[in-house]
Design a protein around this motif. Structure first.
Motif, mmCIF file in Angstrom:
data_model
loop_
_atom_site.group_PDB
_atom_site.id
_atom_site.type_symbol
_atom_site.label_atom_id
_atom_site.label_comp_id
_atom_site.label_asym_id
_atom_site.label_seq_id
_atom_site.Cartn_x
_atom_site.Cartn_y
_atom_site.Cartn_z
ATOM 1 N N TYR A 35 -0.467 5.596 -12.209
ATOM 2 C CA TYR A 35 -1.640 4.917 -11.667
ATOM 3 C C TYR A 35 -1.680 3.444 -12.048
ATOM 4 O O TYR A 35 -2.085 2.599 -11.247
ATOM 5 C CB TYR A 35 -2.899 5.637 -12.145
ATOM 6 N N ILE A 36 -1.316 3.102 -13.270
ATOM 7 C CA ILE A 36 -1.358 1.696 -13.705
ATOM 8 C C ILE A 36 -0.344 0.871 -12.912
ATOM 9 O O ILE A 36 -0.658 -0.216 -12.390
ATOM 10 C CB ILE A 36 -1.099 1.597 -15.215
ATOM 11 N N ILE A 37 0.882 1.376 -12.797
ATOM 12 C CA ILE A 37 1.906 0.648 -12.040
ATOM 13 C C ILE A 37 1.516 0.580 -10.566
ATOM 14 O O ILE A 37 1.740 -0.434 -9.890
ATOM 15 C CB ILE A 37 3.275 1.332 -12.225
ATOM 16 N N SER A 38 0.912 1.639 -10.076
ATOM 17 C CA SER A 38 0.479 1.640 -8.687
ATOM 18 C C SER A 38 -0.595 0.576 -8.435
ATOM 19 O O SER A 38 -0.548 -0.149 -7.433
ATOM 20 C CB SER A 38 -0.067 3.014 -8.311
ATOM 21 N N GLY A 39 -1.539 0.465 -9.365
ATOM 22 C CA GLY A 39 -2.577 -0.562 -9.210
ATOM 23 C C GLY A 39 -2.024 -1.968 -9.273
ATOM 24 O O GLY A 39 -2.410 -2.847 -8.485
ATOM 25 N N LEU A 40 -1.108 -2.203 -10.209
ATOM 26 C CA LEU A 40 -0.496 -3.524 -10.306
ATOM 27 C C LEU A 40 0.317 -3.855 -9.057
ATOM 28 O O LEU A 40 0.303 -4.992 -8.562
ATOM 29 C CB LEU A 40 0.388 -3.590 -11.553
ATOM 30 N N THR A 41 1.039 -2.871 -8.540
ATOM 31 C CA THR A 41 1.816 -3.100 -7.316
ATOM 32 C C THR A 41 0.911 -3.445 -6.138
ATOM 33 O O THR A 41 1.193 -4.360 -5.355
ATOM 34 C CB THR A 41 2.646 -1.854 -6.982
ATOM 35 N N LEU A 42 -0.190 -2.733 -6.019
ATOM 36 C CA LEU A 42 -1.122 -3.007 -4.930
ATOM 37 C C LEU A 42 -1.751 -4.395 -5.077
ATOM 38 O O LEU A 42 -1.906 -5.128 -4.082
ATOM 39 C CB LEU A 42 -2.217 -1.935 -4.923
ATOM 40 N N LEU A 43 -2.073 -4.783 -6.307
ATOM 41 C CA LEU A 43 -2.661 -6.106 -6.543
ATOM 42 C C LEU A 43 -1.682 -7.219 -6.182
ATOM 43 O O LEU A 43 -2.052 -8.198 -5.515
ATOM 44 C CB LEU A 43 -3.092 -6.218 -8.009
ATOM 45 N N ILE A 94 0.830 -1.206 0.000
ATOM 46 C CA ILE A 94 0.000 0.000 0.000
ATOM 47 C C ILE A 94 0.864 1.255 0.000
ATOM 48 O O ILE A 94 0.585 2.238 -0.719
ATOM 49 C CB ILE A 94 -0.940 -0.024 1.213
ATOM 50 N N ALA A 95 1.945 1.217 0.784
ATOM 51 C CA ALA A 95 2.833 2.383 0.835
ATOM 52 C C ALA A 95 3.479 2.650 -0.513
ATOM 53 O O ALA A 95 3.540 3.802 -0.983
ATOM 54 C CB ALA A 95 3.898 2.163 1.906
ATOM 55 N N VAL A 96 3.968 1.610 -1.162
ATOM 56 C CA VAL A 96 4.588 1.790 -2.481
ATOM 57 C C VAL A 96 3.563 2.289 -3.497
ATOM 58 O O VAL A 96 3.858 3.144 -4.347
ATOM 59 C CB VAL A 96 5.236 0.470 -2.940
ATOM 60 N N ALA A 97 2.334 1.769 -3.435
ATOM 61 C CA ALA A 97 1.296 2.215 -4.374
ATOM 62 C C ALA A 97 0.957 3.682 -4.168
ATOM 63 O O ALA A 97 0.749 4.424 -5.144
ATOM 64 C CB ALA A 97 0.053 1.341 -4.194
ATOM 65 N N LEU A 98 0.930 4.143 -2.915
ATOM 66 C CA LEU A 98 0.655 5.559 -2.670
ATOM 67 C C LEU A 98 1.769 6.459 -3.193
ATOM 68 O O LEU A 98 1.505 7.546 -3.728
ATOM 69 C CB LEU A 98 0.457 5.776 -1.168
ATOM 70 N N VAL A 99 3.004 6.007 -3.053
ATOM 71 C CA VAL A 99 4.120 6.792 -3.574
ATOM 72 C C VAL A 99 4.033 6.901 -5.091
ATOM 73 O O VAL A 99 4.275 7.977 -5.684
ATOM 74 C CB VAL A 99 5.454 6.175 -3.133
ATOM 75 N N LEU A 100 3.663 5.817 -5.748
ATOM 76 C CA LEU A 100 3.571 5.841 -7.209
ATOM 77 C C LEU A 100 2.434 6.741 -7.686
ATOM 78 O O LEU A 100 2.518 7.346 -8.765
ATOM 79 C CB LEU A 100 3.372 4.419 -7.737
ATOM 80 N N THR A 101 1.373 6.821 -6.906
ATOM 81 C CA THR A 101 0.274 7.702 -7.327
ATOM 82 C C THR A 101 0.664 9.177 -7.276
ATOM 83 O O THR A 101 0.095 10.001 -8.018
ATOM 84 C CB THR A 101 -0.948 7.471 -6.415
ATOM 85 N N ARG A 102 1.622 9.546 -6.419
ATOM 86 C CA ARG A 102 2.075 10.941 -6.374
ATOM 87 C C ARG A 102 2.797 11.331 -7.653
ATOM 88 O O ARG A 102 2.843 12.509 -8.021
ATOM 89 C CB ARG A 102 2.985 11.157 -5.170
#
Length: 586
Positions: free
Chosen positions: A230-238, A218-226
């Motif tokens: 968004y696509i990489i963030s979603g894949l990381t969260l999944l 979740i932390a890595v996905a939030l950093v990517l959204t900044r």
């Protein structure tokens, strides 16, 4: 004037004619109605047949007369006189029903005898003959059977008690358990796992890795959204959440397993070296078990708990003293039809629990009725623990040799079968070399010896192990596969060909039947076919249970190798059904 009178006369003549016709029709209708009423009111001539038929209700020609329409019998205790027919139901009102009071028979007026109607072949009889009436008498409605045929009151009261006592004597039918239990004997030199104060850590510790994985994702996905990724963030969260579920499921299953072992006072063996111990395990085999499968909780099926009705589960582990252990082993072998036992030696990356489950599964799939036994040496049970496992396989050789010698001398079994897999062949080969020195030359210790994917140096096996092994065994079979990725990795690490290799380095030795399973083994690693592949299990069954040679097993074909003859599986032959025309089992 005359021209005006003619229409008037014509009209009058037509009117009078219509009136006359109407009067005639009314008169005819009146006369017809009177004639019908006269026919209905006219009585017919009385005759005995007419009286009998008028008193009997109409009966369909195709159905028998109901019993209620038979002539009424005399009341109970006063039967009709012989040859006398009771009066009809529609008799005159002078007839009065009898009472059960005493009456003077002499003062009773005889009934009027009526003549029977003339028989007609086209008509059903309207009354039951007198003999039939006497053979099947009817009684009062409140008495369903004669008094002489009723059970005495004492017996009627005691009969329910007898039925209840019989029901108590009948055992209650119990539904079959949805799983079987296989008792497996073991010997191990692993050290037991001991928890401080005999208490497991809190449940949170089992889920801590999963929570950490999820929070990190979740932390890595939030950093990517900044950074608007968004696509990489979603894949990381999944990926992070999926990994958390997998890790959490494994940790939760392990926690429940250890909690179960503590509750039933079972011993948990770890991966450290320890003293030699003997004992007995109980393993569940579900009724839905499939041959060659080790059913376990699956994340795909959302299973977070081991259940004996669904999984091959280690239920209990009890340590035994040496005398008690061999007494139980001797009794179990003596109870089997052939007084035999099967010993399994596991390989690399196997825990104690995995070895127990695999032994029970093999014994169940082979329908082995003797005593199943396994020896567990301190494998790390980890993919990256190869170097440590290789060292421990040589360290355990002396313990394995002592265990095999005691089983041979104290089990009382007439035949001992043995299956060694992968790196377990190193420990077994070293134990054979030492065991041959303590026994007489060519003394047969084993009946059938099966070497599955032996991870042993091919030259060491050919020169040192094979001659001693064939002298101590009735028959030796070696299974090898060209698709074995584990042996390919072992060859890369050790630098020399392995005894389980296939191809130019395939081992063909005197007294050993080499069988190539490459064409039927389609598993990912190609290393556990001895227990996973149905065709190999069926071949081992024919080898152990029926003692068939390779030539007698029709699914095996011979092949000329570099130094002799070896065998391979025919991929077009269904070993399970033993039908050449059936599709092969993969």
């Amino acid at each position: 004037m005359h021209g005006c009178i003619q229409p008037s006369l014509a009209h009058q003549s037509k009117t009078s004619l219509a009136g006359g016709l109407l009067a005639v029709m009314v008169l005819l209708a009146f006369l017809a109605g009177c004639s019908q009423e006269a026919e209905k009111a006219e009585p017919k001539a009385d005759s005995p047949a007419t009286v009998a038929q008028s008193n009997t209700p109409p009966v369909p020609a195709e159905q028998p007369i109901p019993i209620q329409q038979q002539p009424q019998m005399a009341p109970l205790g006063q039967p009709s006189a012989p040859g006398q027919i009771p009066p009809p139901e529609n008799a005159p009102s002078q007839y009065q029903p009898r009472t059960f009071a005493r009456q003077n028979v002499e003062s009773t007026a005889p009934r009027q005898r009526l003549a029977a109607p003339a028989p007609n072949q086209l008509q059903q009889p309207q009354a039951i003959p007198l003999k039939a009436q006497q053979a099947q008498p009817q009684f009062a409605p409140q008495m369903m059977q004669p008094e002489a045929m009723q059970a005495p009151p004492e017996f009627a009261r005691s009969q329910p008690m007898a039925e209840s006592s019989l029901a108590k004597q009948m055992p209650e039918s119990k539904s079959e358990d949805p799983f079987d239990v296989v008792e497996v004997f073991y010997g191990t030199d692993r050290a037991p796992v001991v928890w401080p104060s005999g208490v497991l850590p809190h449940k949170f510790h089992a889920l801590l890795p999963a929570v950490t994985c999820g929070l990190l994702g979740i932390a890595v996905a939030l950093v990517l959204t900044r950074f608007k990724q968004y696509i990489i963030s979603g894949l990381t969260l999944l990926v992070a959440l999926s990994g958390a579920v997998v890790v959490g499921q494994e940790g939760w299953v392990q926690y429940q397993k250890f909690d179960r072992f503590l509750s039933n006072e079972s011993i948990v063996y770890g991966k450290q070296q320890g003293e030699m111990q003997l004992g007995l395990c109980r393993v569940s085999i579900p009724k839905s078990h499939q041959t060659g499968s080790l059913e376990s909780p699956s994340v795909i099926h959302w299973e977070f708990e081991e259940k004996p009705e669904d999984h091959v589960m280690l239920m209990e582990v009890k340590s035994k003293e040496e005398k008690e252990f061999f007494d139980m082993l001797r009794q179990r072998a003596a109870e089997s039809p052939h007084n035999d036992l099967l010993i399994f030696i596991h390989g690399y990356n196997v825990t104690f629990e995995d070895a127990a489950r695999r032994t029970a599964q093999i014994a169940h799939d082979l329908e082995f009725q003797g005593a199943p036994v396994f020896f567990s040496w301190p494998s790390q049970g980890e993919l990256l623990g190869y170097v440590t496992d290789r060292s421990n396989s040589f360290w355990t050789a002396s313990h394995l040799k002592d265990f095999l010698l005691k089983v041979h001398q104290q089990s009382g079994a007439q035949s001992i079968h043995l299956i060694a897999h992968s790196m377990g062949n190193r420990a077994f080969g070293a134990a054979i070399e030492s065991l041959a020195a303590d026994l007489d030359q060519n003394q047969k210790v084993f009946n059938e010896v099966i070497l599955a994917a032996p991870d042993v140096d091919a030259r060491v096996f050919t020169e040192e192990i094979a001659p001693k092994l064939t002298g101590m065994s009735q028959h030796v079979t070696l299974y090898a596969s060209q698709n074995d990725l584990a042996l390919k990795a072992s060859r890369a690490v050790n630098g020399y060909p392995r005894a389980g290799d296939v191809g130019a380095n395939i081992l063909i030795l005197n007294g050993i039947d080499t069988i190539d399973v490459t064409k039927i083994d389609t598993s990912l690693l190609g290393h556990a076919y001895y227990g996973d592949n149905k065709s190999v299990i069926s071949d081992i069954y024919a080898l152990m249970q029926k003692a068939r040679s390779p030539r007698e097993r029709k699914w095996l074909l011979d092949m000329a190798g570099p130094s002799g003859m070896y065998w391979y599986f025919d991929p077009q032959y269904n070993v399970m059904t033993q039908n050449p025309n059936a599709p092969p089992v993969r």
